[in-house]
Design a protein around this motif. Structure first.
Motif, PDB file in Angstrom:
ATOM      1  N   UNK A  15       0.866  -1.182   0.000  1.00 24.30           N
ATOM      2  CA  UNK A  15       0.000   0.000   0.000  1.00 24.30           C
ATOM      3  C   UNK A  15       0.898   1.225   0.000  1.00 24.30           C
ATOM      4  N   UNK A  16       0.667   2.126  -0.957  1.00 26.45           N
ATOM      5  CA  UNK A  16       1.502   3.313  -1.105  1.00 26.45           C
ATOM      6  C   UNK A  16       0.613   4.549  -1.116  1.00 26.45           C
ATOM      7  N   UNK A  17       0.859   5.480  -0.213  1.00 30.88           N
ATOM      8  CA  UNK A  17       0.151   6.757  -0.267  1.00 30.88           C
ATOM      9  C   UNK A  17       0.987   7.746  -1.078  1.00 30.88           C
ATOM     10  N   UNK A  18       0.314   8.719  -1.665  1.00 28.89           N
ATOM     11  CA  UNK A  18       1.013   9.614  -2.578  1.00 28.89           C
ATOM     12  C   UNK A  18       1.509   8.862  -3.799  1.00 28.89           C
ATOM     13  N   UNK A  19       0.704   7.893  -4.273  1.00 30.30           N
ATOM     14  CA  UNK A  19       1.156   6.965  -5.303  1.00 30.30           C
ATOM     15  C   UNK A  19       0.862   7.427  -6.722  1.00 30.30           C
ATOM     16  N   UNK A  20       0.229   8.563  -6.888  1.00 31.57           N
ATOM     17  CA  UNK A  20      -0.150   8.986  -8.237  1.00 31.57           C
ATOM     18  C   UNK A  20       0.991   9.626  -9.010  1.00 31.57           C
ATOM     19  N   UNK A  21       2.108   9.908  -8.346  1.00 29.81           N
ATOM     20  CA  UNK A  21       3.212  10.572  -9.031  1.00 29.81           C
ATOM     21  C   UNK A  21       4.498  10.392  -8.227  1.00 29.81           C
ATOM     22  N   UNK A  22       5.602  10.828  -8.809  1.00 26.97           N
ATOM     23  CA  UNK A  22       6.865  10.920  -8.102  1.00 26.97           C
ATOM     24  C   UNK A  22       7.375   9.602  -7.547  1.00 26.97           C
ATOM     25  N   UNK A  23       7.937   9.662  -6.354  1.00 27.19           N
ATOM     26  CA  UNK A  23       8.528   8.492  -5.715  1.00 27.19           C
ATOM     27  C   UNK A  23       7.479   7.413  -5.493  1.00 27.19           C
ATOM     28  N   UNK A  24       6.283   7.817  -5.094  1.00 26.60           N
ATOM     29  CA  UNK A  24       5.228   6.838  -4.834  1.00 26.60           C
ATOM     30  C   UNK A  24       4.873   6.040  -6.073  1.00 26.60           C
ATOM     31  N   UNK A  33       6.243  -4.814 -10.944  1.00 22.43           N
ATOM     32  CA  UNK A  33       7.157  -5.604 -11.785  1.00 22.43           C
ATOM     33  C   UNK A  33       7.667  -6.840 -11.051  1.00 22.43           C
ATOM     34  N   UNK A  34       7.748  -6.733  -9.729  1.00 19.13           N
ATOM     35  CA  UNK A  34       8.269  -7.827  -8.921  1.00 19.13           C
ATOM     36  C   UNK A  34       7.174  -8.758  -8.407  1.00 19.13           C
ATOM     37  N   UNK A  35       5.950  -8.586  -8.913  1.00 18.26           N
ATOM     38  CA  UNK A  35       4.899  -9.537  -8.615  1.00 18.26           C
ATOM     39  C   UNK A  35       4.085  -9.247  -7.380  1.00 18.26           C
ATOM     40  N   UNK A  36       4.249  -8.073  -6.779  1.00 21.75           N
ATOM     41  CA  UNK A  36       3.417  -7.722  -5.639  1.00 21.75           C
ATOM     42  C   UNK A  36       2.050  -7.240  -6.106  1.00 21.75           C
ATOM     43  N   UNK A  37       1.059  -7.411  -5.269  1.00 24.44           N
ATOM     44  CA  UNK A  37      -0.217  -6.736  -5.448  1.00 24.44           C
ATOM     45  C   UNK A  37      -0.054  -5.327  -4.898  1.00 24.44           C
ATOM     46  N   UNK A  38      -0.533  -4.329  -5.626  1.00 26.85           N
ATOM     47  CA  UNK A  38      -0.248  -2.948  -5.284  1.00 26.85           C
ATOM     48  C   UNK A  38      -1.533  -2.146  -5.144  1.00 26.85           C
ATOM     49  N   UNK A  39      -1.614  -1.379  -4.059  1.00 27.21           N
ATOM     50  CA  UNK A  39      -2.720  -0.459  -3.830  1.00 27.21           C
ATOM     51  C   UNK A  39      -2.169   0.961  -3.900  1.00 27.21           C
ATOM     52  N   UNK A  40      -2.662   1.731  -4.861  1.00 30.95           N
ATOM     53  CA  UNK A  40      -2.250   3.126  -5.006  1.00 30.95           C
ATOM     54  C   UNK A  40      -3.266   4.009  -4.297  1.00 30.95           C
ATOM     55  N   UNK A  41      -2.817   4.754  -3.320  1.00 28.66           N
ATOM     56  CA  UNK A  41      -3.685   5.666  -2.586  1.00 28.66           C
ATOM     57  C   UNK A  41      -3.229   7.098  -2.830  1.00 28.66           C
ATOM     58  N   UNK A  42      -4.164   7.929  -3.240  1.00 29.34           N
ATOM     59  CA  UNK A  42      -3.872   9.340  -3.484  1.00 29.34           C
ATOM     60  C   UNK A  42      -5.201  10.060  -3.603  1.00 29.34           C
ATOM     61  N   UNK A  43      -5.149  11.350  -3.825  1.00 36.21           N
ATOM     62  CA  UNK A  43      -6.381  12.111  -3.983  1.00 36.21           C
ATOM     63  C   UNK A  43      -7.118  11.667  -5.241  1.00 36.21           C
ATOM     64  N   UNK A  44      -8.423  11.718  -5.172  1.00 39.70           N
ATOM     65  CA  UNK A  44      -9.251  11.297  -6.295  1.00 39.70           C
ATOM     66  C   UNK A  44      -8.997  12.173  -7.513  1.00 39.70           C
ATOM     67  N   UNK A  45      -8.983  11.551  -8.692  1.00 40.96           N
ATOM     68  CA  UNK A  45      -8.834  12.343  -9.905  1.00 40.96           C
ATOM     69  C   UNK A  45      -8.184  11.571 -11.032  1.00 40.96           C
ATOM     70  N   UNK A  46      -8.063  12.232 -12.177  1.00 42.19           N
ATOM     71  CA  UNK A  46      -7.510  11.607 -13.372  1.00 42.19           C
ATOM     72  C   UNK A  46      -6.072  11.140 -13.165  1.00 42.19           C
ATOM     73  N   UNK A  47      -5.320  11.891 -12.364  1.00 37.96           N
ATOM     74  CA  UNK A  47      -3.917  11.553 -12.136  1.00 37.96           C
ATOM     75  C   UNK A  47      -3.791  10.175 -11.492  1.00 37.96           C
ATOM     76  N   UNK A  48      -4.630   9.914 -10.495  1.00 35.55           N
ATOM     77  CA  UNK A  48      -4.611   8.616  -9.821  1.00 35.55           C
ATOM     78  C   UNK A  48      -5.078   7.516 -10.765  1.00 35.55           C
ATOM     79  N   UNK A  49      -6.120   7.785 -11.529  1.00 32.78           N
ATOM     80  CA  UNK A  49      -6.644   6.783 -12.468  1.00 32.78           C
ATOM     81  C   UNK A  49      -5.595   6.404 -13.512  1.00 32.78           C
ATOM     82  N   UNK A  50      -4.903   7.409 -14.042  1.00 32.64           N
ATOM     83  CA  UNK A  50      -3.874   7.147 -15.052  1.00 32.64           C
ATOM     84  C   UNK A  50      -2.714   6.355 -14.453  1.00 32.64           C
ATOM     85  N   UNK A  51      -2.306   6.733 -13.240  1.00 35.04           N
ATOM     86  CA  UNK A  51      -1.223   6.012 -12.566  1.00 35.04           C
ATOM     87  C   UNK A  51      -1.599   4.551 -12.364  1.00 35.04           C
TER      88      UNK A  51
END
Length: 285
Positions: A15-24, A33-51
């Motif tokens: 689980x990663x917060x601030x996951x829509x851009x940058x380091x996250x 890429x390494x086979x983990x299941x990933x949860x991207x948490x960030x503010x709602x919007x197109x940026x998060x959806x695209x990420x």
């Protein structure tokens, strides 16, 4: 790169917060890429959806392994909802990266709103995220890690953005206390790490620039260094960049600590009576 740490095993959940851009986002891609299941948490919007779509494209299971959950980390109830949703979807969490951060700028007597928002996201987002997720992470007994994103500004506290400095200094103190608690909890398989990035070219640091400055690292370089440091067992993940190497960081940190030991004025590195001595000390190898 292949991640050689048991918390990052294939099929584990990050689980990663601030996951829509940058380091996250860079971390989310590397974990997928390494086979983990990933949860991207960030503010709602197109940026998060695209990420999320970008990370899904890298995951072996695609949409089954990667999900975006809109979350404002300044609101504890949304972090609680995030944790419930992740447990319902994936069962458990092995990697928690409290990475969300903002930098609206601040001054000592500037707008209160800037102070409130920086503290709510950069400090309390880390504290609430840890406190909400950690108990279940300890209970499932699999190897797990909590990575909290700090800053060199929280250690050497340069003038110019006091709210950010205070918040990141709090993240450092909190994460140190967290690791002490975890290592003294019998049977605990969770460890904490403090990520201390150097100059990284992200949306937070771009300041209107459209090209990466030569002195900056990319988010991908930072994530690679972070993972190698975790593999070594480093708690303090003190990242260099293309302008500042580790010896320079060490001398800057030592000088800042010396203000107390030597009874110098605070922030003496920027004080007219001490700046020359500070520069000479930092330059010395």
């Amino acid at each position: 790169m292949s991640i050689q740490h048991p918390a990052f095993a294939k099929g584990h959940v990050a689980v990663i917060t601030g996951a829509a851009s940058g380091i996250g986002l860079a971390a989310a891609k590397e974990f997928a890429r390494n086979g983990l299941c990933v949860v991207l948490a960030d503010l709602e919007g197109d940026k998060l959806d695209e990420a999320c779509r970008d990370v899904q494209a890298l995951a072996e299971g695609g949409e089954a392994d990667v999900v975006a959950i809109a979350t404002d980390v300044s609101k504890p109830e949304q972090l609680e909802s995030l944790e419930r949703a992740v447990i319902q979807r994936f069962g458990r969490v092995h990697v928690l990266m409290n990475n969300a951060g903002i930098q609206p700028g601040s001054s000592l007597f500037g707008p209160q709103a800037n102070w409130d928002s920086v503290f709510a996201v950069n400090l309390m987002g880390v504290i609430h995220g840890t406190r909400i997720f950690a108990n279940d992470m300890m209970a499932h007994n699999d190897p797990a890690v909590i990575i909290n994103t700090g800053s060199k500004q929280g250690i050497t506290t340069p003038p110019g953005d006091p709210a950010y400095n205070v918040a990141k200094a709090g993240v450092k103190a909190f994460t140190e206390a967290l690791q002490h608690e975890l290592r003294n909890t019998e049977g605990c398989h969770v460890e904490a790490h403090l990520l201390i990035p150097g100059f990284v070219y992200t949306g937070l640091t771009a300041n209107g620039r459209t090209e990466k400055p030569s002195g900056a690292w990319t988010p991908e370089q930072t994530v690679d260094f972070m993972l190698r440091s975790i593999e070594r067992g480093d708690f303090y993940i003190l990242c260099p960049d293309n302008d500042v190497d580790r010896p320079t960081d060490e001398r800057r940190i030592a000088w800042a600590a010396g203000d107390i030991i030597e009874n110098r004025p605070p922030l003496s590195r920027w004080h007219k009576d001490h700046a020359e001595a500070a520069s000479a000390f930092i330059a010395k190898r």
